[in-house]
Motif scaffolding. Sequence first.
Motif, PDB file in Angstrom:
ATOM      1  N   ALA A   1       6.580  58.121  35.234  1.00 32.68           N
ATOM      2  CA  ALA A   1       6.081  56.850  34.717  1.00 32.68           C
ATOM      3  C   ALA A   1       4.619  56.994  34.334  1.00 32.68           C
ATOM      4  O   ALA A   1       3.777  57.274  35.183  1.00 32.68           O
ATOM      5  CB  ALA A   1       6.247  55.754  35.765  1.00 32.68           C
TER       6      ALA A   1
ATOM      7  N   TYR B   1       1.566  53.356  34.576  1.00 27.98           N
ATOM      8  CA  TYR B   1       2.278  52.391  35.433  1.00 27.98           C
ATOM      9  C   TYR B   1       1.292  51.813  36.441  1.00 27.98           C
ATOM     10  O   TYR B   1       0.897  52.498  37.366  1.00 27.98           O
ATOM     11  CB  TYR B   1       3.425  53.095  36.142  1.00 27.98           C
ATOM     12  CG  TYR B   1       4.590  52.199  36.412  1.00 27.98           C
ATOM     13  CD1 TYR B   1       4.758  51.609  37.650  1.00 27.98           C
ATOM     14  CD2 TYR B   1       5.515  51.911  35.426  1.00 27.98           C
ATOM     15  CE1 TYR B   1       5.819  50.762  37.898  1.00 27.98           C
ATOM     16  CE2 TYR B   1       6.583  51.081  35.655  1.00 27.98           C
ATOM     17  CZ  TYR B   1       6.736  50.501  36.895  1.00 27.98           C
ATOM     18  OH  TYR B   1       7.796  49.668  37.129  1.00 27.98           O
TER      19      TYR B   1
ATOM     20  N   TYR C   1       7.767  48.378  43.100  1.00 29.40           N
ATOM     21  CA  TYR C   1       8.678  48.223  41.969  1.00 29.40           C
ATOM     22  C   TYR C   1      10.009  48.875  42.272  1.00 29.40           C
ATOM     23  O   TYR C   1      10.146  49.692  43.178  1.00 29.40           O
ATOM     24  CB  TYR C   1       8.073  48.849  40.713  1.00 29.40           C
ATOM     25  CG  TYR C   1       7.651  50.291  40.877  1.00 29.40           C
ATOM     26  CD1 TYR C   1       6.375  50.609  41.310  1.00 29.40           C
ATOM     27  CD2 TYR C   1       8.532  51.337  40.598  1.00 29.40           C
ATOM     28  CE1 TYR C   1       5.982  51.933  41.471  1.00 29.40           C
ATOM     29  CE2 TYR C   1       8.144  52.653  40.756  1.00 29.40           C
ATOM     30  CZ  TYR C   1       6.864  52.940  41.188  1.00 29.40           C
ATOM     31  OH  TYR C   1       6.481  54.250  41.349  1.00 29.40           O
ATOM     32  N   CYS C   2      10.975  48.495  41.476  1.00 26.89           N
ATOM     33  CA  CYS C   2      12.316  49.080  41.505  1.00 26.89           C
ATOM     34  C   CYS C   2      12.368  50.168  40.442  1.00 26.89           C
ATOM     35  O   CYS C   2      11.812  50.008  39.354  1.00 26.89           O
ATOM     36  CB  CYS C   2      13.336  47.988  41.197  1.00 26.89           C
ATOM     37  SG  CYS C   2      14.933  48.557  40.586  1.00 26.89           S
ATOM     38  N   ILE C   3      13.027  51.249  40.741  1.00 29.99           N
ATOM     39  CA  ILE C   3      13.182  52.305  39.745  1.00 29.99           C
ATOM     40  C   ILE C   3      14.473  53.052  40.015  1.00 29.99           C
ATOM     41  O   ILE C   3      14.904  53.183  41.164  1.00 29.99           O
ATOM     42  CB  ILE C   3      11.965  53.257  39.748  1.00 29.99           C
ATOM     43  CG1 ILE C   3      11.980  54.169  38.521  1.00 29.99           C
ATOM     44  CG2 ILE C   3      11.887  54.055  41.045  1.00 29.99           C
ATOM     45  CD1 ILE C   3      10.653  54.870  38.260  1.00 29.99           C
TER      46      ILE C   3
ATOM     47  N   SER D   1      19.353  53.897  42.533  1.00 28.78           N
ATOM     48  CA  SER D   1      18.069  53.225  42.407  1.00 28.78           C
ATOM     49  C   SER D   1      17.381  53.116  43.755  1.00 28.78           C
ATOM     50  O   SER D   1      18.036  53.195  44.811  1.00 28.78           O
ATOM     51  CB  SER D   1      18.244  51.834  41.795  1.00 28.78           C
ATOM     52  OG  SER D   1      19.021  51.012  42.645  1.00 28.78           O
TER      53      SER D   1
ATOM     54  N   ARG E   1      11.684  59.728  45.340  1.00 31.06           N
ATOM     55  CA  ARG E   1      10.519  59.518  44.480  1.00 31.06           C
ATOM     56  C   ARG E   1       9.240  59.970  45.175  1.00 31.06           C
ATOM     57  O   ARG E   1       9.139  59.956  46.398  1.00 31.06           O
ATOM     58  CB  ARG E   1      10.379  58.062  44.051  1.00 31.06           C
ATOM     59  CG  ARG E   1      10.065  57.070  45.153  1.00 31.06           C
ATOM     60  CD  ARG E   1       9.896  55.684  44.540  1.00 31.06           C
ATOM     61  NE  ARG E   1       9.976  54.637  45.544  1.00 31.06           N
ATOM     62  CZ  ARG E   1       9.929  53.336  45.256  1.00 31.06           C
ATOM     63  NH1 ARG E   1       9.805  52.944  44.008  1.00 31.06           N
ATOM     64  NH2 ARG E   1      10.004  52.450  46.225  1.00 31.06           N
TER      65      ARG E   1
ATOM     66  N   CYS F   1      16.235  56.312  32.655  1.00 32.08           N
ATOM     67  CA  CYS F   1      15.360  55.844  33.724  1.00 32.08           C
ATOM     68  C   CYS F   1      14.973  54.405  33.431  1.00 32.08           C
ATOM     69  O   CYS F   1      14.586  54.082  32.301  1.00 32.08           O
ATOM     70  CB  CYS F   1      14.120  56.731  33.803  1.00 32.08           C
ATOM     71  SG  CYS F   1      12.978  56.285  35.131  1.00 32.08           S
TER      72      CYS F   1
ATOM     73  N   SER G   1      12.958  50.772  35.123  1.00 31.42           N
ATOM     74  CA  SER G   1      12.064  50.278  36.161  1.00 31.42           C
ATOM     75  C   SER G   1      11.817  48.787  35.988  1.00 31.42           C
ATOM     76  O   SER G   1      11.908  48.258  34.880  1.00 31.42           O
ATOM     77  CB  SER G   1      10.736  51.039  36.131  1.00 31.42           C
ATOM     78  OG  SER G   1       9.922  50.635  37.207  1.00 31.42           O
TER      79      SER G   1
ATOM     80  N   CYS H   1      14.678  45.086  42.397  1.00 33.42           N
ATOM     81  CA  CYS H   1      15.660  45.362  41.359  1.00 33.42           C
ATOM     82  C   CYS H   1      16.384  44.066  41.005  1.00 33.42           C
ATOM     83  O   CYS H   1      16.863  43.353  41.880  1.00 33.42           O
ATOM     84  CB  CYS H   1      16.687  46.379  41.859  1.00 33.42           C
ATOM     85  SG  CYS H   1      16.044  48.043  42.150  1.00 33.42           S
TER      86      CYS H   1
END
Length: 121
Positions: free
Chosen positions: A24, A27, A32-34, A49, A70, A94, A96, A101
């Motif tokens: 990312a 960013y 955050y959701c990813i 995720s 991650r 990908c 985000s 999420c």
Amino acid sequence: QVRLVESGGGSVEAGGSLRLSCEAFGYPYTSYCIGFFRHAPNEPERVASIDTDDEIVYADSVKGRFTISRDKDKHTLYLQMDNLKPEDSGMFYCGSHRGNCPLRLTTMDYWGKGILVTVSS
């Protein structure tokens, strides 16, 4: 400007392994959701995720074969894919989202361009 850049795709025989990465850029968010998704952005389906509380969700079809992780310092997401099957072939995106999420994956804030995975039988 936020960019998600996938790498690590390619071709492999059934039973083989690949590791996808998503970096990312630009960013600014710390929570955050990813994750990695199929058929994005119009009909996204979750592969795996990680949510803001580090909760991990896998699609049933990949449980026990794929591992998502991650590196928050590097803003990089990884998807280790083992025991790949021909039905895993396709584009992996990908995605985000700022915060948790979303229930509706079509509302994810950011998408990468996707990367192709091909698994031959």
